[in-house]
Design an enzyme around this catalytic site. Structure first.
Site: not given
Length: 293
Positions: A140-141, A144, A219
């Site tokens: 997930h990071e 980003h 997100e």
């Protein structure tokens, strides 16, 4: 990259169109606005871009995050290997990987360059998540970073700051002229500056709502990107673990919006949340494919 450039250009165009409409409605000479626009852009973008450039340094200092130079144990070795594999799959440079001391399950990514970013995880995450869940959080990071979210947020904030500065002064001047009956030819008085300060707060609230709306969208995109890199079931399991063990974030305000946890609020507070509710993120992943939205 295309989405980031499109958003930046579209937002700038919207500001220019709105400024043009306001000037036409109130008979303002566009030449009189040039100095204000330059000043507003300098202040509006200056702060957000400086914050972006210093984001890694500020995040490390604010959280006490320790970058893993040489793995001291098997867990740190796994962290580095996992992030390296995901960064290669996402087509970005290897981020710095750090651990910071915090009881809650959380992680964040930041940096002005997608090839020189920082990914940090809490000690609470390492203690409370299994490897599959932790892998999904890291994915997930990394997503980003790959999506350029930190850069996009800085650009968007700069445009919104410029918009607030310009509109507050244009509307403030109109209100001040109306209240003074257009009799004061010596320029704006003390009341004008009070009006501008109040308008900056009001318009700033609306600007924050716009920035947080975009933050919530990113997100969902990072969840989808994490599902691509680690697997949708792992991403769902990680979000479910976050939901079951949710606690107040201890991240400092300057990096809180980049943490994976969040999305708790009711009523009007929802408009100012940087993250969607976890149950909504889980439902979106369950009902969609793993492609980035």
């Amino acid at each position: 990259m295309f989405n980031r450039v499109f958003l930046f250009l579209a937002t700038n165009l919207a500001v220019l169109v709105l400024a043009g409409i306001v000037m036409r409605l109130f008979g303002i000479n566009p030449q009189q606005m040039s100095g204000l626009l330059v000043m507003a852009a300098l202040f509006g973008f200056g702060g957000s871009l400086i914050s972006l450039m210093l984001s890694k340094t500020m995040a490390k200092r604010a959280t006490g995050a320790v970058v893993i130079e040489q793995p001291r144990n098997e867990a740190e070795q796994w962290l580095l290997a996992t992030v390296q594999r995901q960064a290669q799959a996402a087509g970005i440079g290897m981020p710095e990987v750090a651990v910071y001391d915090a009881p809650e399950i959380n992680a964040f990514a930041t940096g002005a360059n997608r090839n020189k970013s920082l990914v940090a995880v809490s000690t609470g995450l390492l203690r409370q998540m299994n490897r599959d869940e932790a892998e999904a959080v890291l994915a997930h990071e990394v997503s980003h970073v790959a999506n350029g979210d930190m850069i996009t947020m800085a650009l968007l904030q700069g445009v919104l700051n410029t918009f607030v500065i310009v509109l507050a002064r244009v509307v403030g001047g109109i209100i001040d002229n109306y209240l003074s009956g257009n009799r004061d030819s010596r320029g704006p008085g003390f009341a004008y500056f009070i009006i501008v300060m109040v308008l900056e707060v009001v318009f700033g609230l609306f600007a924050t709502m716009i920035a947080m709306w975009f933050s919530r969208r990113r997100e969902f995109r990072a969840d989808a990107g994490g599902a691509q890199l680690a697997g949708r079931n792992k991403m769902i399991a990680a979000l479910e673990r976050l939901s079951a063990n949710h606690s107040a974030s201890t991240l400092p305000s300057q990096v809180e919006a980049f943490g994976i946890a969040g999305g708790v609020g009711h009523g009007l507070k929802k408009l100012f949340l940087s993250h969607p509710p976890l149950e909504q993120r889980i439902a979106t992943l369950r009902n969609s494919q793993t492609s980035v939205m």
